[in-house]
Motif scaffolding. Structure first.
Motif, PDB file in Angstrom:
ATOM      1  N   GLY A 133       0.824  -1.198   0.000  1.00  0.00           N
ATOM      2  CA  GLY A 133       0.000   0.000   0.000  1.00  0.00           C
ATOM      3  C   GLY A 133       0.861   1.253   0.000  1.00  0.00           C
ATOM      4  N   GLY A 134       0.411   2.283  -0.670  1.00  0.00           N
ATOM      5  CA  GLY A 134       1.129   3.547  -0.685  1.00  0.00           C
ATOM      6  C   GLY A 134       0.589   4.486   0.362  1.00  0.00           C
ATOM      7  N   ARG A 135       1.065   5.728   0.317  1.00  0.00           N
ATOM      8  CA  ARG A 135       0.668   6.713   1.318  1.00  0.00           C
ATOM      9  C   ARG A 135      -0.572   7.458   0.895  1.00  0.00           C
ATOM     10  N   LEU A 136      -0.882   7.364  -0.405  1.00  0.00           N
ATOM     11  CA  LEU A 136      -1.939   8.196  -0.955  1.00  0.00           C
ATOM     12  C   LEU A 136      -3.205   7.401  -1.146  1.00  0.00           C
ATOM     13  N   ARG A 137      -4.314   7.975  -0.783  1.00  0.00           N
ATOM     14  CA  ARG A 137      -5.593   7.369  -1.165  1.00  0.00           C
ATOM     15  C   ARG A 137      -6.393   8.421  -1.910  1.00  0.00           C
ATOM     16  N   LEU A 138      -6.789   8.089  -3.103  1.00  0.00           N
ATOM     17  CA  LEU A 138      -7.444   9.085  -3.949  1.00  0.00           C
ATOM     18  C   LEU A 138      -8.955   9.001  -3.838  1.00  0.00           C
ATOM     19  N   SER A 139      -9.586  10.172  -3.825  1.00  0.00           N
ATOM     20  CA  SER A 139     -11.044  10.225  -3.968  1.00  0.00           C
ATOM     21  C   SER A 139     -11.379   9.902  -5.423  1.00  0.00           C
ATOM     22  N   ASP A 140     -12.656   9.682  -5.719  1.00  0.00           N
ATOM     23  CA  ASP A 140     -13.044   9.388  -7.103  1.00  0.00           C
ATOM     24  C   ASP A 140     -12.674  10.538  -8.038  1.00  0.00           C
ATOM     25  N   ARG A 141     -12.875  11.757  -7.539  1.00  0.00           N
ATOM     26  CA  ARG A 141     -12.555  12.920  -8.381  1.00  0.00           C
ATOM     27  C   ARG A 141     -11.061  13.026  -8.655  1.00  0.00           C
ATOM     28  N   ASP A 142     -10.266  12.803  -7.617  1.00  0.00           N
ATOM     29  CA  ASP A 142      -8.811  12.858  -7.816  1.00  0.00           C
ATOM     30  C   ASP A 142      -8.334  11.722  -8.711  1.00  0.00           C
ATOM     31  N   MET A 143      -8.989  10.580  -8.577  1.00  0.00           N
ATOM     32  CA  MET A 143      -8.644   9.446  -9.439  1.00  0.00           C
ATOM     33  C   MET A 143      -8.857   9.838 -10.911  1.00  0.00           C
ATOM     34  N   ASP A 144      -9.986  10.477 -11.200  1.00  0.00           N
ATOM     35  CA  ASP A 144     -10.257  10.929 -12.572  1.00  0.00           C
ATOM     36  C   ASP A 144      -9.190  11.918 -13.042  1.00  0.00           C
ATOM     37  N   ARG A 145      -8.821  12.828 -12.146  1.00  0.00           N
ATOM     38  CA  ARG A 145      -7.814  13.833 -12.517  1.00  0.00           C
ATOM     39  C   ARG A 145      -6.472  13.169 -12.777  1.00  0.00           C
ATOM     40  N   MET A 146      -6.131  12.210 -11.943  1.00  0.00           N
ATOM     41  CA  MET A 146      -4.869  11.490 -12.117  1.00  0.00           C
ATOM     42  C   MET A 146      -4.875  10.743 -13.456  1.00  0.00           C
ATOM     43  N   ASP A 192      -4.961   2.357  -3.286  1.00  0.00           N
ATOM     44  CA  ASP A 192      -3.826   2.674  -2.400  1.00  0.00           C
ATOM     45  C   ASP A 192      -2.495   2.176  -2.964  1.00  0.00           C
ATOM     46  N   GLU A 193      -2.438   2.023  -4.281  1.00  0.00           N
ATOM     47  CA  GLU A 193      -1.183   1.560  -4.890  1.00  0.00           C
ATOM     48  C   GLU A 193      -0.387   2.673  -5.562  1.00  0.00           C
ATOM     49  N   LEU A 194      -0.944   3.866  -5.595  1.00  0.00           N
ATOM     50  CA  LEU A 194      -0.266   4.948  -6.313  1.00  0.00           C
ATOM     51  C   LEU A 194       1.068   5.267  -5.641  1.00  0.00           C
ATOM     52  N   GLY A 195       2.106   5.383  -6.456  1.00  0.00           N
ATOM     53  CA  GLY A 195       3.422   5.694  -5.898  1.00  0.00           C
ATOM     54  C   GLY A 195       4.092   4.491  -5.249  1.00  0.00           C
ATOM     55  N   LEU A 292       2.568   7.085 -15.445  1.00  0.00           N
ATOM     56  CA  LEU A 292       3.363   8.320 -15.418  1.00  0.00           C
ATOM     57  C   LEU A 292       3.259   8.998 -14.052  1.00  0.00           C
ATOM     58  N   ALA A 293       2.055   9.026 -13.498  1.00  0.00           N
ATOM     59  CA  ALA A 293       1.857   9.630 -12.173  1.00  0.00           C
ATOM     60  C   ALA A 293       2.647   8.843 -11.130  1.00  0.00           C
ATOM     61  N   GLY A 294       2.611   7.536 -11.240  1.00  0.00           N
ATOM     62  CA  GLY A 294       3.328   6.688 -10.276  1.00  0.00           C
ATOM     63  C   GLY A 294       4.823   6.963 -10.292  1.00  0.00           C
ATOM     64  N   ARG A 295       5.414   7.001 -11.489  1.00  0.00           N
ATOM     65  CA  ARG A 295       6.862   7.263 -11.553  1.00  0.00           C
ATOM     66  C   ARG A 295       7.190   8.673 -11.070  1.00  0.00           C
ATOM     67  N   GLN A 296       6.258   9.604 -11.276  1.00  0.00           N
ATOM     68  CA  GLN A 296       6.486  10.972 -10.810  1.00  0.00           C
ATOM     69  C   GLN A 296       6.470  11.030  -9.276  1.00  0.00           C
ATOM     70  N   ILE A 297       5.529  10.329  -8.667  1.00  0.00           N
ATOM     71  CA  ILE A 297       5.447  10.331  -7.203  1.00  0.00           C
ATOM     72  C   ILE A 297       6.677   9.654  -6.604  1.00  0.00           C
ATOM     73  N   ILE A 298       7.105   8.554  -7.185  1.00  0.00           N
ATOM     74  CA  ILE A 298       8.305   7.873  -6.683  1.00  0.00           C
ATOM     75  C   ILE A 298       9.521   8.789  -6.821  1.00  0.00           C
ATOM     76  N   THR A 299       9.572   9.550  -7.905  1.00  0.00           N
ATOM     77  CA  THR A 299      10.665  10.521  -8.090  1.00  0.00           C
ATOM     78  C   THR A 299      10.727  11.475  -6.903  1.00  0.00           C
ATOM     79  N   HIS A 300       9.562  11.944  -6.499  1.00  0.00           N
ATOM     80  CA  HIS A 300       9.491  12.877  -5.365  1.00  0.00           C
ATOM     81  C   HIS A 300      10.008  12.195  -4.086  1.00  0.00           C
TER      82      HIS A 300
END
Ligand code: 5GP
Ligand code: MN
Ligand code: MN
Length: 475
Positions: A133-146, A192-195, A292-300
């Motif tokens: 599990g990652g640190r981020l949990r996205l709402s439905d709206r954020d999921m769409d944006r991602m 909960d898998e993002l990043g 792409l979002a996942g690799r960006q978050i890991i970069t951070h």
């Protein structure tokens, strides 16, 4: 079988168009590499060459091995105006999987004294392993944006720098994504898998530049001998897998309606402009954005770790390449230029100098092509060439490629033995599963030196820098 494979040139092999094939197939490698290539690659390539609307030829890169439907290391382009198809199996289960490399202003000597603690900190900071599990949990709206925004969304959310985006294919956002086409189940798997890095073959590796082959290109890429770089290899995790699974089934179900027969159910495909094709492409692009979002978050997360150990250090993105994709591109086929849906499955886009899609910095030298080797061998940064346009729809290899299956490797290698041997070579391994280390042992892969040499000699992409691992975090 491979019985009708003919040598065309030293490193170029052709399977002439026979039987159901609509175009010939082409493979690249030395005679020994071809002899060692699995029979499955030839059979799968023949199937790919038989698909409706395929343009030019079906291609296997020098790192090719058997995959699901299409070989891994396969490039195939389809023309919608000639009844061309899109295939979920031609992109693969890990949609948008790719690698990005970050270049630091540190030298190997800066990192060596803290190599072990750096590895520990990276291991702690970047969640990995199957189902981690990652640190981020996205709402439905954020999921769409991602799903619509990819790495650009992640940067807007505070993960990274705006300067990162031009250093991603498509500027960090795959256009044409249809978040609505990503099912509730796919979203749930991602929640909960993002990043997170994922398992097995995915890695976060601290490397040093061992050798520069072309100083002009290397300096355009910001690479110099002895420099520390970080490579991140991961994809779209459960979300992409779910999208692939659902759309393969949908494509198979729709096939009879289009009068299509599917020789191998793993080869699920649909006409590009059919509802099943359009829906897949929209969902696939959303899954590419997820990767792409996942690799960006890991970069951070990686930057935070480096900043703690090396205050003020720089970790700039060299480039982010996806190697499981289908993209709409213009390519010359015979005497005309066509708009094609180019599938690259375990293959890297490799645009040559002057291509308008390249950022200014790379315009004169060509696209960085990031090629993994293994956790115990070299990896490479290559550069796109003009020659690859005529050879491979501007594509090159994505790795060394497996020489044996995971199962065979798990039997052949002892994970503890591998970790100890690598420690002896100055390479620190941190892993979530020992079995994973055996499956991914350096000996389970082909010889990266030969794959890179074949790629270079043919002009699919040119050698720029050779990297060696210092520490590898395995998923
Ligand atoms: P794939 O995307 O097909 O799973 O893997 C891409 C390539 O990454 C493989 O063909 C292999 O050569 C390379 N690779 C796998 N594990 C590692 C690793 O731990 N470190 C590096 N540098 N490369 C790896
Ligand atoms: Mn992957
Ligand atoms: Mn990959």
């Amino acid at each position: 079988g491979r019985h009708d494979v003919r040598r065309r040139e030293a490193l170029v092999w052709e399977m002439p168009q026979t039987g159901s094939m609509r175009v010939p197939a082409m493979l690249f490698g030395t005679e020994a590499a071809l002899a060692a290539m699995e029979d499955g690659v030839f059979a799968q390539l023949r199937n790919v060459a038989s698909l409706p609307g395929i343009a030019g030829q079906a291609l296997a890169m020098p790192d090719a091995h058997t995959g699901y439907g299409f070989p891994i290391g396969c490039v195939a382009a389809f023309d919608a105006r000639a009844g061309g198809v899109v295939s979920a199996g031609g992109v693969g289960f890990d949609i948008g999987c790719g690698v990005r490399t970050l270049v630091s202003d540190l030298d190997r000597e800066d990192v060596e004294p803290v190599r072990e603690s750096l590895a520990d900190r990276l291991y702690d900071a970047v969640p990995a392993g199957l189902g981690a599990g990652g640190r981020l949990r996205l709402s439905d709206r954020d999921m769409d944006r991602m799903l619509a925004g990819g790495a650009a969304w992640a940067v807007r959310e505070g993960f990274g720098q705006t300067g990162d985006l031009p250093r991603c294919e498509e500027g960090g956002t795959m256009p044409g994504a249809d978040p609505a086409g990503v099912s509730a189940k796919a979203r749930e798997r991602q929640r909960d898998e993002l990043g997170t890095l994922g398992s097995g073959n995915h890695y976060l590796e601290v490397q040093h530049v061992e050798k520069i082959f072309d100083s002009r290109t290397a300096s355009a890429y910001g690479l110099r001998p002895g420099q520390v770089v970080v490579s991140i290899h991961c994809g779209s995790r459960g979300l992409g897998h779910q999208v692939a699974t659902e759309h393969m089934a949908a494509m198979l179900a729709a096939a009879p309606g289009h009068g299509l027969t599917v020789a191998d159910p793993e080869l699920a495909f649909a006409p590009i402009e059919s509802p099943a094709g359009v829906r897949y492409l929209g969902a696939m692009r959303a899954a590419i954005n997820c990767a792409l979002a996942g690799r960006q978050i890991i970069t951070h997360l990686v930057r935070e770790v480096f900043a703690a150990l090396f205050p003020g250090c720089r970790l700039a993105l060299l480039y982010d390449v996806s190697h499981n994709t289908c993209k709409v591109e213009r390519h010359a086929v015979g005497k005309s230029v066509k708009t094609l849906h180019v599938h690259r499955k375990g293959a890297t886009r490799a645009l040559g100098p002057g291509h308008p899609d390249l950022p200014e910095t790379f315009r004169e030298v060509g696209q960085p092509v990031i090629v993994g080797g293994s956790m115990g061998t070299s990896s490479y940064v290559l550069s796109g060439t003009e020659a690859s346009e005529a050879l491979s729809f501007a594509s090159a290899c994505h790795g060394a490629g497996r020489a044996m299956s995971r199962k065979q490797a798990a039997k052949r290698f002892s994970a503890k033995g591998v970790v100890a041997a690598l420690a002896g070579q100055g390479i620190t391994i941190r892993t979530h599963t020992l079995r994973g280390v055996a499956e991914e042992a350096p000996g389970a892969y082909k010889d990266i030196e030969e794959v890179a040499q074949t790629t270079h000699a043919l002009g699919l992409a040119a050698k720029t820098a050779r990297l060696r691992p210092l520490a590898c975090i395995k998923g």
